[in-house]
Design a protein around this motif. Structure first.
Motif, mmCIF file in Angstrom:
data_model
loop_
_atom_site.group_PDB
_atom_site.id
_atom_site.type_symbol
_atom_site.label_atom_id
_atom_site.label_comp_id
_atom_site.label_asym_id
_atom_site.label_seq_id
_atom_site.Cartn_x
_atom_site.Cartn_y
_atom_site.Cartn_z
ATOM 1 N N ALA A 9 0.826 -1.206 0.000
ATOM 2 C CA ALA A 9 0.000 0.000 0.000
ATOM 3 C C ALA A 9 0.863 1.260 0.000
ATOM 4 N N VAL A 10 1.978 1.214 0.722
ATOM 5 C CA VAL A 10 2.906 2.346 0.724
ATOM 6 C C VAL A 10 3.464 2.571 -0.681
ATOM 7 N N ARG A 11 3.822 1.482 -1.349
ATOM 8 C CA ARG A 11 4.315 1.581 -2.719
ATOM 9 C C ARG A 11 3.244 2.149 -3.643
ATOM 10 N N MET A 12 1.987 1.738 -3.452
ATOM 11 C CA MET A 12 0.912 2.260 -4.288
ATOM 12 C C MET A 12 0.722 3.748 -4.067
ATOM 13 N N ASP A 13 0.877 4.196 -2.833
ATOM 14 C CA ASP A 13 0.770 5.628 -2.559
ATOM 15 C C ASP A 13 1.856 6.394 -3.312
ATOM 16 N N GLN A 14 3.063 5.833 -3.369
ATOM 17 C CA GLN A 14 4.154 6.468 -4.122
ATOM 18 C C GLN A 14 3.814 6.558 -5.609
ATOM 19 N N ILE A 15 3.277 5.462 -6.141
ATOM 20 C CA ILE A 15 2.913 5.433 -7.567
ATOM 21 C C ILE A 15 1.821 6.455 -7.856
ATOM 22 N N GLU A 16 0.815 6.510 -6.991
ATOM 23 C CA GLU A 16 -0.289 7.452 -7.186
ATOM 24 C C GLU A 16 0.196 8.897 -7.153
#
Length: 366
Positions: free
Chosen positions: A72-79
């Protein structure tokens, strides 16, 4: 990754890509297997697509909570990165338009708009091509206002704008054969009135006509297959693009475009890979492919090479050179030339390799 885990990986990829179906498991996925899935997802830049499959899994099928949190942390970075890219796209498009320049967005965020969750598609950079003399006008504008750009050997230039990497391309298509130059110009003129647009940050951004978007995205895949390889994310781009524009394309015209550019045989391989591995609906292909096609060899190359060949485990301990970004580069280029020469014209195969040598290939990002 063993065959059973690879099957799970592709089930998850299809779930995330299309948003339907269920995960079928013989045995539970342990933490070690989930870490392996995540590693391969990163190598193929499809972490976001795999993440989007989680909403379709049963509770006991989900990754451990600790891994979900990291994901989820990685997805926040991508977003956040995609949000920043969209801001830059809207800003630059408006800026160029104000200068009388007509930019067209290539690949990247344009294709991302066709995904179920566009903000989860990983983008490397922003690619612009231009109508008429727009490339030279844009270069002049940069020279006056943003001089820290670099001309490259590949008929393009690049620079950073507010922390985002930008590329301008003289040529709309990654098809470097001089024999097809006039035909490609004719296509751009023929389809000019069928250009499409998407809204990014309240700005209408110009895209190519659907048939030309498909040519652009698919020839880009072939170019990188010919050089060092390409990961699954770009094949997902092709699948989502086909799915989105299926009802609006002229199937006969598209087949003729592929035939005239000399890549129809390879397009058949591409289509079969999209159907067999990514779950693209076979009845939504623009034309059928031969049923006796063997794509195992091409799939293996895609699987092992990953995103632009940087994580190809087969070459981790091979000879390195100060001239090339990847180990064993000359050998890899020659092998790929031999693999693809019967599926596309020799000039189409040779020019990306010549271009690669001329640049001593640094990192390609999209």
């Amino acid at each position: 990754m063993n065959d059973q885990l690879k099957d799970i990986f592709f089930q998850l990829l299809r779930l995330g890509l299309w948003g339907e179906g269920k995960l079928s498991l013989i045995s539970p996925i342990n933490l070690e297997d989930w870490n392996t899935i995540r590693e391969y997802a990163a190598h193929h830049t499809v972490e976001g697509i795999i993440y989007d499959s989680f909403s379709l899994l049963e509770e006991h099928q989900l990754p451990p909570q600790s891994l979900r949190l990291k994901w989820a942390v990685r997805m926040d970075q991508i977003e956040r990165h995609n949000e920043k890219m969209n801001q830059v796209i809207a800003e630059q498009f408006s800026l160029f338009n104000d200068q009388g320049i007509r930019p067209i967005l290539q690949k990247g965020q344009g294709v991302a708009s066709y995904y179920r969750n566009p903000s989860h598609r990983i983008s490397g950079d922003i690619d612009w091509c231009f109508e008429a003399d727009g490339y030279s006008k844009a270069r002049h504008f940069l020279k006056e206002n943003h001089p820290n750009f670099q001309d490259t050997a590949g008929f393009s230039l690049d620079y950073n704008w507010k922390g985002i990497h930008i590329e301008h391309h003289k040529r709309t298509f990654d098809f470097r054969s001089p024999l097809k130059k006039n035909y490609l110009k004719k296509l751009l003129f023929q389809y000019k009135d069928q250009q499409e647009s998407i809204i990014i940050n309240n700005v209408s951004i110009r895209l190519l006509a659907p048939e030309l978007q498909l040519l652009q995205v698919n020839i880009h895949i072939l170019k990188h297959l010919i050089t060092y390889g390409i990961g699954l994310r770009q094949f997902c781009d092709s699948a989502r693009l086909y799915y989105h524009v299926f009802s609006r394309i002229d199937n006969k015209a598209l087949a003729q475009i592929y035939k005239t550019t000399g890549i129809l045989k390879w397009i058949h391989l591409l289509h079969k890979l999209l159907v067999d591995y990514l779950g693209y609906p076979k009845n939504m292909l623009p034309f059928p492919y031969p049923e006796d096609l063997d794509i195992t060899w091409m799939f293996d190359e895609v699987w092992y090479s990953g995103n632009f060949g940087f994580n190809d485990e087969r070459f981790e301990d091979r000879k390195k050179s100060t001239l090339f970004a990847r180990p064993d580069s000359p050998k890899r280029l020659w092998q790929n030339f031999k693999r693809y020469v019967k599926y596309a014209p020799q000039e189409a195969i040779a020019f990306p390799i010549i271009h690669t040598y001329s640049k001593f290939l640094g990192k390609d990002s999209d």
